[in-house]
Scaffold this active site. Structure first.
Site, PDB file in Angstrom:
ATOM      1  CG  LEU A   1     -86.661  66.270 102.907  1.00  0.00           C
ATOM      2  CD1 LEU A   1     -85.674  65.172 103.250  1.00  0.00           C
ATOM      3  CD2 LEU A   1     -85.977  67.354 102.093  1.00  0.00           C
TER       4      LEU A   1
ATOM      5  CE  LYS B   1     -78.430  62.931  98.006  1.00  0.00           C
ATOM      6  NZ  LYS B   1     -78.768  62.150  99.140  1.00  0.00           N
TER       7      LYS B   1
ATOM      8  CE  LYS C   1     -76.059  59.738 108.790  1.00  0.00           C
ATOM      9  NZ  LYS C   1     -77.270  59.112 109.288  1.00  0.00           N
TER      10      LYS C   1
ATOM     11  CG  ASP D   1     -78.996  58.569  96.822  1.00  0.00           C
ATOM     12  OD1 ASP D   1     -79.496  59.671  97.088  1.00  0.00           O
ATOM     13  OD2 ASP D   1     -79.288  57.523  97.450  1.00  0.00           O
TER      14      ASP D   1
ATOM     15  CG  HIS E   1     -74.296  60.987 102.241  1.00  0.00           C
ATOM     16  ND1 HIS E   1     -74.639  62.290 102.463  1.00  0.00           N
ATOM     17  CD2 HIS E   1     -75.463  60.359 101.934  1.00  0.00           C
ATOM     18  CE1 HIS E   1     -75.951  62.435 102.312  1.00  0.00           C
ATOM     19  NE2 HIS E   1     -76.464  61.283 101.977  1.00  0.00           N
TER      20      HIS E   1
END
Ligand code: BG6
Length: 463
Positions: free
Chosen positions: A16, A131, A165, A218, A223
């Protein structure tokens, strides 16, 4: 007097950090001329010189690399954190970024809490978490409680990079700065809402994480539900993060828990051959579900969400389909209208499309679908910043608008927990071909609500 900014990245040599944090930091520092020092911390026995090399390569910013420091840690031994404390003493703003696997959160937080590194309520000391924030509601609650021992909620930044975003933030601008849309944004005129988060890639080298996680944990839990909350929430009193969070919480509270009888899971062909995946794995790489929102605005409106890996192409979209015009008689015959679609394209080709019916040019009166399109990238000359750049820039500025609050995370688990539990007791998911749109059963799911999946540019549901 204290001065400077330190970013302490736990797990700084991990995937990451290399793929997202350091490159975004490099871009941010270059663009905004932000001055900060990176302190890498982790279990590997790297030296500061080796870490500087890594920072240079990953961030592309030699100046950032030149000041970077490395600290080797044993997460279970709070005494090993002392060199970090020594480095940050006298620094004005310190950000602790946990880019580590979730099992390390607790020992790291314990070490931080028991040190002189932070004072609860001091806004100059911040913690950033990636997360998974828990694996169900109970564990998420425990994590929140543990965070609360060392940090005030205002010092905590939980990353859901979708919120950072630009196009996701634009949902707010689109809905609430145009009086055109709000009057139709409810059960009276909206027939259905769909959210697709489709990825073309498989799980890459992430079996260790993904095979324990699956599509619901996930993507859905975070999201998709955040996106859905922004799309369906009531107008916030103000756009200050606290009020936006409040409005999202109310929307999440109105969503009923996902029900196994209105959900479909799938696994892509070849998933079991991916390196690191268990041969018997029943982990879902695709999930679709019907969501109900039980409030005045949305009661009875079927909402469908889906996500998956190894699908036909990368596409994240929200589609709002309006009801058909009531009656259309042309040339003495009753005809079907062209359903109006509002499509918010989160990625790629960021933008918004309004798909409407128009007359086909020419002598006959015939209807054809036509599109009015906002190309988001055209609003700026600069390329759209990566979500991680926005995340870092917000944390540095001490802003919370791109971060979900503690309670949102718990509510999101509450919505997905029953589905995860039910699927754990079931056999193997339906296998779908790589490059398809997922399992067949997902089409039946939507057909049950009277429709089909819609995504821009797809023959089946052209927008
Ligand atoms: C991450 C997931 O949160 O989001 C990944 O863990 C996924 O599995 C990624 O690939 C997708 O992000 P983006 O920004 O590429 O849509």
């Amino acid at each position: 007097m204290a001065s400077g900014v330190d970013l302490v990245i736990f797990g700084a040599t991990g995937d990451l950090s290399r793929r997202k944090i350091l490159p975004s930091l490099g871009a941010l520092v270059t663009r905004e001329r932000t001055k900060l020092r990176v302190i890498g911390a982790g279990r590997s026995h790297d030296t500061t010189d080796q870490f500087r090399e890594l920072v240079k390569e990953a961030s592309g910013n030699p100046a950032l690399a030149a000041t970077a420091e490395w600290v080797t840690l044993d997460y279970a031994d709070p005494a090993s954190f002392a060199p970090i404390n020594a480095l940050i003493t006298g620094t004005a703003v310190v950000i602790f970024y946990l880019a580590t696997p979730p099992e390390t959160f607790s020992p790291i937080l314990v070490a931080i809490a028991n040190s002189a590194m932070v004072t609860k309520g001091d806004p100059s000391r911040r913690v950033v978490l990636e997360k998974p924030l828990g694996y169900d509601r109970k564990s998420a609650k425990e994590l929140n409680a543990q965070l609360a021992t060392a940090f005030d909620e205002s010092q905590v930044y939980r990353i859901d990079h979708y919120l950072a975003k630009d196009t996701v933030q634009n949902v707010l601008a689109f809905r609430f700065s145009n009086s055109l849309f709000e009057p139709v944004w409810n059960r009276n005129l909206v027939e259905t809402i769909q959210i697709t988060v489709a990825e073309e890639e498989g799980i890459r080298q992430r079996a260790g994480y993904y095979d324990q996680t699956g599509a619901v944990r996930d993507i859905f839990q975070n999201h998709v539900l955040q996106l859905l909350a922004l799309v369906t929430m009531e107008p916030p009193t103000t756009f200050d993060p606290d009020y936006v969070r409040r409005a999202k919480r109310a929307a999440l509270r109105a969503m009923s828990p996902l029900d196994v009888t209105s959900a479909v899971r799938g696994q892509y062909e070849g998933y079991l051959d991916e390196p690191g995946v268990s041969l018997e794995s029943r982990r879902e790489t695709y999930a679709a579900a019907r969501v109900s929102i039980e409030n005045w605005r949305w009661d009875g409106v079927p909402i469908f969400v889906r996500t998956g890996k190894a699908l036909r192409r990368r596409a994240t979209e929200v589609v709002i389909k309006l009801r058909d015009a009531p009656l259309l008689r042309i040339g003495g015959r009753r005809q079907r209208g062209i359903p109006t679609l509002i499509v918010i394209r989160v990625q790629p080709d960021e933008g918004i499309t309004l798909r409407i019916g128009a007359k086909r040019p020419g002598p006959k009166f015939e209807l054809v679908p036509a599109g009015m399109r906002l190309d988001y990238a055209k609003l700026t000359k600069a390329p759209l910043p990566d979500a991680y750049e926005n995340v870092l820039s917000e944390v540095l500025a001490g802003g919370h608008s791109a971060f979900p609050g503690a309670e949102e995370i718990e509510l999101q688990w509450e919505i997905v927990d029953p589905l995860i539990k039910a699927w754990e007791a079931e056999g193997h998911p339906e296998v779908y071909p790589v490059g398809s749109w997922g399992p067949r059963a997902a089409d039946d799911l939507v057909a049950g609500g009277g429709g089909r999946w819609i995504v821009s540019g797809d023959e089946a549901g052209t927008t």
